[in-house]
Design a protein around this motif. Structure first.
Motif, PDB file in Angstrom:
ATOM      1  N   HIS A  36       7.381   0.713 -16.568  1.00 54.45           N
ATOM      2  CA  HIS A  36       6.986   2.429 -15.793  1.00 54.45           C
ATOM      3  C   HIS A  36       5.874   1.022 -15.303  1.00 54.45           C
ATOM      4  CE1 HIS A  36       8.104   5.654 -15.815  1.00 54.45           C
ATOM      5  NE2 HIS A  36       8.559   5.666 -17.848  1.00 54.45           N
ATOM      6  N   ILE A  37       5.506   0.990 -13.571  1.00 61.53           N
ATOM      7  CA  ILE A  37       3.845   0.100 -13.293  1.00 61.53           C
ATOM      8  C   ILE A  37       3.257   1.234 -12.150  1.00 61.53           C
ATOM      9  CG2 ILE A  37       3.993  -1.999 -11.983  1.00 61.53           C
ATOM     10  CD1 ILE A  37       6.517  -2.772 -14.415  1.00 61.53           C
ATOM     11  N   ALA A  38       2.022   0.806 -12.771  1.00 53.85           N
ATOM     12  CA  ALA A  38       0.849   1.217 -11.742  1.00 53.85           C
ATOM     13  C   ALA A  38       0.616   0.339 -11.002  1.00 53.85           C
ATOM     14  CB  ALA A  38      -0.378   1.721 -12.802  1.00 53.85           C
ATOM     15  N   ILE A  39       0.467   0.272 -10.036  1.00 51.46           N
ATOM     16  CA  ILE A  39       0.227  -0.248  -8.946  1.00 51.46           C
ATOM     17  C   ILE A  39      -1.851   0.639  -7.909  1.00 51.46           C
ATOM     18  CG2 ILE A  39       0.852  -0.972  -6.408  1.00 51.46           C
ATOM     19  CD1 ILE A  39       3.389  -0.514  -6.924  1.00 51.46           C
ATOM     20  N   LEU A  40      -2.399  -0.538  -7.646  1.00 42.96           N
ATOM     21  CA  LEU A  40      -3.648   0.431  -7.124  1.00 42.96           C
ATOM     22  C   LEU A  40      -4.472  -0.839  -6.271  1.00 42.96           C
ATOM     23  CD1 LEU A  40      -6.084   2.288  -7.564  1.00 42.96           C
ATOM     24  CD2 LEU A  40      -7.270   0.315  -9.223  1.00 42.96           C
ATOM     25  N   ASP A  41      -3.809  -0.585  -4.754  1.00 41.20           N
ATOM     26  CA  ASP A  41      -4.645  -1.029  -3.506  1.00 41.20           C
ATOM     27  C   ASP A  41      -3.795  -0.158  -2.626  1.00 41.20           C
ATOM     28  OD1 ASP A  41      -4.294  -2.673  -1.965  1.00 41.20           O
ATOM     29  OD2 ASP A  41      -3.001  -4.165  -2.939  1.00 41.20           O
ATOM     30  N   ASP A  42      -6.191   0.009  -2.089  1.00 43.27           N
ATOM     31  CA  ASP A  42      -6.455   0.744  -1.690  1.00 43.27           C
ATOM     32  C   ASP A  42      -5.691   0.609  -0.027  1.00 43.27           C
ATOM     33  OD1 ASP A  42      -8.035  -2.148  -0.696  1.00 43.27           O
ATOM     34  OD2 ASP A  42      -9.525  -0.926   0.116  1.00 43.27           O
ATOM     35  N   ASP A  43      -4.975   0.098   0.037  1.00 43.51           N
ATOM     36  CA  ASP A  43      -4.349  -0.173   1.014  1.00 43.51           C
ATOM     37  C   ASP A  43      -2.979   0.503   1.305  1.00 43.51           C
ATOM     38  OD1 ASP A  43      -4.620  -2.258   4.144  1.00 43.51           O
ATOM     39  OD2 ASP A  43      -2.628  -1.672   4.027  1.00 43.51           O
ATOM     40  N   LYS A  44      -2.938   1.009   2.418  1.00 42.82           N
ATOM     41  CA  LYS A  44      -1.315   2.536   2.098  1.00 42.82           C
ATOM     42  C   LYS A  44      -0.511   1.590   2.295  1.00 42.82           C
ATOM     43  CE  LYS A  44       0.408   6.866   3.572  1.00 42.82           C
ATOM     44  NZ  LYS A  44       1.245   6.564   4.607  1.00 42.82           N
ATOM     45  N   ASP A 103       3.016  -0.285 -18.741  1.00 45.90           N
ATOM     46  CA  ASP A 103       3.950  -0.876 -19.152  1.00 45.90           C
ATOM     47  C   ASP A 103       3.239  -1.770 -18.503  1.00 45.90           C
ATOM     48  OD1 ASP A 103       6.417   0.256 -20.195  1.00 45.90           O
ATOM     49  OD2 ASP A 103       6.822   0.997 -18.849  1.00 45.90           O
ATOM     50  N   CYS A 104       2.825  -2.221 -17.551  1.00 45.07           N
ATOM     51  CA  CYS A 104       2.081  -3.329 -16.757  1.00 45.07           C
ATOM     52  C   CYS A 104       1.621  -2.470 -14.867  1.00 45.07           C
ATOM     53  CB  CYS A 104       2.996  -4.138 -15.757  1.00 45.07           C
ATOM     54  SG  CYS A 104       2.311  -5.334 -14.982  1.00 45.07           S
ATOM     55  N   VAL A 105       0.451  -3.389 -14.869  1.00 46.26           N
ATOM     56  CA  VAL A 105      -0.802  -2.317 -13.977  1.00 46.26           C
ATOM     57  C   VAL A 105      -0.818  -3.632 -13.353  1.00 46.26           C
ATOM     58  CG1 VAL A 105      -3.013  -1.241 -13.133  1.00 46.26           C
ATOM     59  CG2 VAL A 105      -2.363  -0.483 -15.168  1.00 46.26           C
ATOM     60  N   VAL A 106      -0.998  -3.098 -11.441  1.00 46.17           N
ATOM     61  CA  VAL A 106      -1.091  -4.583 -10.412  1.00 46.17           C
ATOM     62  C   VAL A 106      -1.938  -3.492  -9.758  1.00 46.17           C
ATOM     63  CG1 VAL A 106       0.376  -5.263  -8.605  1.00 46.17           C
ATOM     64  CG2 VAL A 106       1.885  -4.915 -10.271  1.00 46.17           C
ATOM     65  N   PHE A 153      -1.985   4.043  -6.833  1.00 44.90           N
ATOM     66  CA  PHE A 153      -3.192   4.598  -7.014  1.00 44.90           C
ATOM     67  C   PHE A 153      -3.506   4.507  -5.399  1.00 44.90           C
ATOM     68  CE2 PHE A 153      -1.434   5.444 -11.564  1.00 44.90           C
ATOM     69  CZ  PHE A 153      -1.535   6.667 -11.262  1.00 44.90           C
ATOM     70  N   ALA A 154      -4.820   5.472  -4.626  1.00 46.78           N
ATOM     71  CA  ALA A 154      -5.311   4.888  -4.078  1.00 46.78           C
ATOM     72  C   ALA A 154      -6.946   4.542  -4.412  1.00 46.78           C
ATOM     73  CB  ALA A 154      -5.648   5.969  -2.781  1.00 46.78           C
ATOM     74  N   THR A 155      -6.973   5.236  -5.074  1.00 48.32           N
ATOM     75  CA  THR A 155      -8.674   4.898  -5.469  1.00 48.32           C
ATOM     76  C   THR A 155      -8.385   4.741  -7.416  1.00 48.32           C
ATOM     77  OG1 THR A 155      -9.065   7.152  -6.420  1.00 48.32           O
ATOM     78  CG2 THR A 155      -9.365   7.166  -4.300  1.00 48.32           C
ATOM     79  N   CYS A 156     -10.095   3.943  -7.711  1.00 52.54           N
ATOM     80  CA  CYS A 156      -9.816   3.283  -9.291  1.00 52.54           C
ATOM     81  C   CYS A 156      -9.833   4.580  -9.657  1.00 52.54           C
ATOM     82  CB  CYS A 156     -11.270   2.987  -8.724  1.00 52.54           C
ATOM     83  SG  CYS A 156     -11.459   0.647  -7.932  1.00 52.54           S
ATOM     84  N   THR A 157     -10.595   5.656  -9.157  1.00 55.75           N
ATOM     85  CA  THR A 157     -11.019   7.312 -10.623  1.00 55.75           C
ATOM     86  C   THR A 157      -9.202   7.924 -10.490  1.00 55.75           C
ATOM     87  OG1 THR A 157     -11.541   7.598  -8.819  1.00 55.75           O
ATOM     88  CG2 THR A 157     -13.060   8.408 -10.553  1.00 55.75           C
ATOM     89  N   SER A 158      -8.986   7.831  -9.894  1.00 56.90           N
ATOM     90  CA  SER A 158      -7.690   8.595 -10.054  1.00 56.90           C
ATOM     91  C   SER A 158      -6.945   7.457 -11.113  1.00 56.90           C
ATOM     92  CB  SER A 158      -7.005   8.572  -9.383  1.00 56.90           C
ATOM     93  OG  SER A 158      -6.497   7.477  -7.896  1.00 56.90           O
ATOM     94  N   THR A 182       2.424   0.669  -0.532  1.00 55.59           N
ATOM     95  CA  THR A 182       4.168   1.916  -0.432  1.00 55.59           C
ATOM     96  C   THR A 182       4.876   0.502  -0.239  1.00 55.59           C
ATOM     97  OG1 THR A 182       2.548   2.933   0.796  1.00 55.59           O
ATOM     98  CG2 THR A 182       4.927   3.287   0.623  1.00 55.59           C
ATOM     99  N   ALA A 183       4.340  -0.692   0.318  1.00 53.90           N
ATOM    100  CA  ALA A 183       5.420  -1.807   0.514  1.00 53.90           C
ATOM    101  C   ALA A 183       6.051  -2.144  -1.148  1.00 53.90           C
ATOM    102  CB  ALA A 183       5.213  -3.319   1.244  1.00 53.90           C
ATOM    103  N   LEU A 184       4.989  -2.298  -1.777  1.00 52.18           N
ATOM    104  CA  LEU A 184       5.383  -3.296  -3.645  1.00 52.18           C
ATOM    105  C   LEU A 184       5.747  -1.900  -4.460  1.00 52.18           C
ATOM    106  CD1 LEU A 184       1.653  -4.735  -4.253  1.00 52.18           C
ATOM    107  CD2 LEU A 184       3.901  -5.840  -3.358  1.00 52.18           C
ATOM    108  N   SER A 185       4.960  -0.878  -3.807  1.00 52.44           N
ATOM    109  CA  SER A 185       6.410   0.371  -4.856  1.00 52.44           C
ATOM    110  C   SER A 185       7.774   0.254  -4.209  1.00 52.44           C
ATOM    111  CB  SER A 185       5.560   1.685  -5.174  1.00 52.44           C
ATOM    112  OG  SER A 185       6.593   1.870  -3.674  1.00 52.44           O
ATOM    113  N   ARG A 186       8.176  -0.113  -3.157  1.00 51.08           N
ATOM    114  CA  ARG A 186       9.081   0.100  -2.523  1.00 51.08           C
ATOM    115  C   ARG A 186       9.816  -0.916  -3.194  1.00 51.08           C
ATOM    116  NH1 ARG A 186       8.405   0.500   3.351  1.00 51.08           N
ATOM    117  NH2 ARG A 186       9.159   3.170   2.911  1.00 51.08           N
ATOM    118  N   LEU A 187       9.076  -2.167  -3.792  1.00 52.73           N
ATOM    119  CA  LEU A 187      10.489  -3.548  -3.295  1.00 52.73           C
ATOM    120  C   LEU A 187      10.615  -3.003  -5.370  1.00 52.73           C
ATOM    121  CD1 LEU A 187      11.183  -6.451  -3.444  1.00 52.73           C
ATOM    122  CD2 LEU A 187       8.597  -7.372  -4.040  1.00 52.73           C
TER     123      LEU A 187
END
Ligand SMILES: Nc1ncnc2c1ncn2[C@@H]1O[C@H](COP(=O)(O)OP(=O)(O)OP(=O)(O)O)[C@@H](O)[C@H]1O
Ligand SMILES: [Mg+2]
Lengths: 128, 490
Positions: A7-15, A51-54, A35-40, A19-24
């Motif tokens: 399970h990987i969380a991706i936090l980037d404000d650029d949609k 398991d890891c955060v990008v 995740f689009a925002t830090c709070t969420s 999206t591309a990173l998660s697809r990959l």
């Protein structure tokens, strides 16, 4: 028997980037959530399910460095891979000193990202 | 009245009177041709005509009275008759005395008129001389005759001969400027006011020669146009200098713009990196997807369409950069300031994010059209936004606010676009406020101090105004007023 997907969380404000990173990552046998925002994202940390955060260093409300600080202070142990477009917001040294597993510059090659994530997960599993 | 008297006199007497009148008057009547040029010049055409009529009539009366006196003297040579007609004789003598007095008055008046005429001509000559010395040409166009009177210098400036008409003068004006000249003079005629017009000459000399004519149209009491008169000066040198100053200003504006974009290079690299990162990741995701069974066609399609979108996003950024970096001639297009503010904020959003500044753009829904150069107006916005961002950073503020507000004020010809860029930064002290727009004035370590002076030059070039004040948060607000483009010309 294949291992369950990580399970990987991706936090980037650029949609389009997240999206591309998660697809990959999904195409590479992982289970990525964006995740689009830090709070969420910080809220999701409480369940300790990653398991890891990008993490992108440049975010509107908090910088990646502040997210790192928060994670350290909250004593949450999760391996973190930084992806960034430029070094002005936090030098690689500062990030590595803050406990980051890997520091990658955009645009990122798939191999190096997946390698970094796998290594980060392995070393954190080795520690625990 | 005199005409009536003349008609009742017997024919031989009338002829005698005419002969005497002829004898006295020829020197006093104006030759018609001389009048057109010299009397017009003094604006004496009306007065001149009146003088001529009375002179002829007076000369006529003069002749008549001589005849009557002569007749009565012949008559009274016989004493008896003299005794018999004593009353008639005294009446005649009385009339003669009155007429002699009249004659004296006429000569007196005539002397005065000639003196005035001479004075006028002298004045005119003196004025022309002074004008020549000051390199100023004078001209007057007579509405009644359609002819031009000009000083020699004026003729030389236009390159025309003496006695030329309107068509010749207009042919001397550059065809591209003709309409403007016509309009200016027509406006002055219609409103009875003045005009001030700059135009090129058609003669094709290199460099082009520029003239400036200022003057006014003069209407009679009944509102009909009497004449249009003005001065002409050669402003070629001034225009060449002006063009050079303008060229240098444009280069400076361009250079500082390149500098600003350079300062933004870090943020712009990020901006460009985002779509490139997305494209690369999508492409590599596709590589992996097509190796898998079964192929998720839906996801494949999404990835490809995202690549296309991100590619055009990267293209937009590069195009945007190119327009900012390119040195292009200044334009005058309808520019929607509301849209421009949005685009500019979008352009610098990474810089703002990096400084932890939230930009807020507010404006009314209708477009705010300004006639001008979109790139320069964007540079103006960039300068104000970056100054605000730097002021917020200098105040060591987290989550500073940058507010850009646009609204239309005034109506009709006074319709203006009021743009305010406000920040919650360190604000402007009185000693900084005084020197704010001075070139090379900067309180920053790495500031050139050109941002605001260039901004002012851009605003001036668009016929607007700019000033700064302190806002309610203690930060600075920069107010820009730009004349709104005429409606319907969008
Ligand atoms: N929003 C603001 N808040 C406070 N001070 C400001 C603001 N904008 C401008 N100033 C003051 O005005 C000075 C001149 O600004 P200007 O933009 O002309 O030059 P600069 O920003 O110092 O350098 P640069 O040439 O890089 O723009 C600044 O140095 C700063 O002191
Ligand atoms: Mg500045």
């Amino acid at each position: 028997m294949p291992l369950p997907p990580k399970h990987i969380a991706i936090l980037d404000d650029d949609k389009s980037v997240r999206t591309a990173l998660s697809r990959l990552l999904n195409a590479s046998g992982m289970n990525a959530v964006c995740f689009a925002t830090c709070t969420s994202f910080l809220n999701s940390l409480e369940q300790n399910m990653w398991d890891c955060v990008v993490l992108d260093l440049q975010m509107p409300q908090m910088t990646g460095m502040e997210v790192l600080e928060y994670i350290t202070q909250a004593r949450i142990s999760v391996p973190i891979v930084i992806v960034t477009a430029h070094d002005e917001l936090g030098s690689p040294e500062a990030c590595l000193a803050a406990g980051v597993s890997a520091y990658l510059r955009k645009p990122i090659r798939a191999d190096s990202l997946i390698d970094a994530i796998s290594t980060a997960i392995q070393s954190s599993e080795a520690v625990s | 009245m005199f005409g009536g008297v003349a008609r009742n006199i017997p024919d031989p007497l009338l002829r005698f009177a005419r002969a005497i009148a002829e004898l006295i008057s020829p020197a006093r009547t104006f030759p018609e041709t001389a009048q057109a040029d010299s009397a017009d010049a003094g604006g004496m055409v009306g007065a001149g005509a009146r003088w001529r009529v009375s002179n002829r009539t007076i000369a006529m009366v003069l002749g008549l009275s001589f005849a009557i006196v002569a007749l009565s003297l012949l008559d009274s040579s016989q004493p008896v008759i003299h005794m018999l007609h004593q009353h008639r004789v005294s009446t005649i003598v009385g009339v003669t005395v009155i007429e002699l007095a009249l004659i004296a008055a006429i000569f007196f008046r005539d002397g005065d008129r000639q003196k005035a005429e001479r004075l006028l001509q002298e004045n005119e000559a003196r004025m022309a001389l002074a004008a020549d010395a000051a390199n100023v040409g004078l001209w007057r166009w007579n509405a009644a005759t359609g002819r031009f009177w000009m000083t020699d210098h004026c003729r030389k400036l236009f390159g025309v001969d003496a006695g030329c008409d309107t068509a010749v003068i207009l042919a001397a004006v550059h065809p591209d400027d003709l309409e403007r000249v016509r309009e200016a003079v027509h406006d002055a005629r219609r409103n009875g006011g003045g005009f001030d017009v700059r135009f090129r000459l058609a003669c094709g000399s290199d460099p082009v020669r520029w003239l400036r004519s200022r003057g006014r149209a003069e209407n009679g009491a009944d509102g009909t146009l009497l004449h249009v008169a003005g001065s002409v000066v050669d402003i070629s040198e001034f225009m060449t200098m002006q063009a050079e100053i303008d060229r240098q200003r444009q280069s400076l504006i361009h250079l500082t713009r390149v500098g600003t974009v350079g300062e933004l290079s870090g943020a712009l690299a990020h901006e460009l990196n985002q779509p490139l990162t997305a494209i690369l990741s999508n492409a590599q995701a596709i590589q992996r997807m097509i190796g898998q069974e079964p192929i998720n066609l839906e996801e494949l399609r999404n990835a490809i369409s995202d690549i296309v979108d991100d590619d055009s996003r990267a293209g937009d950024i590069i195009r945007h950069l190119r327009t900012l970096l390119k040195r292009a001639p200044i334009r005058r297009d309808p520019v929607d300031m509301r849209l421009l503010a949005d685009r500019t904020v979008h352009f610098v959003r990474h810089e703002l994010v990096a400084r932890r500044i939230a930009p807020v753009v507010t404006a009314s829904d209708e477009p705010m059209m300004v006639m001008g150069d979109g790139v320069q107006l964007q540079q103006l916005l960039l300068n104000l936004i970056l100054n605000a961002a730097e002021a917020i950073s200098e105040a060591k503020q987290k989550n500073g606010i940058l507010l850009i507000n646009g609204e239309v004020i005034g109506g009709g010809a006074d319709r203006r676009y009021h743009l305010v860029v406000s920040d919650t930064g360190k604000g402007i002290g009185p000693e900084v406020m005084e020197r704010l727009f001075e070139p090379f004035f900067s309180t920053k370590n790495h500031g050139l101090g050109l941002g605001l002076s260039i901004s002012r030059a851009i605003v001036d070039g668009h016929g607007g105004k700019i000033y700064a004040d302190r806002n309610e948060w203690g930060g600075a607000s920069f107010h820009v007023f730009l004349p709104a483009a005429a409606r319907g010309r969008t």
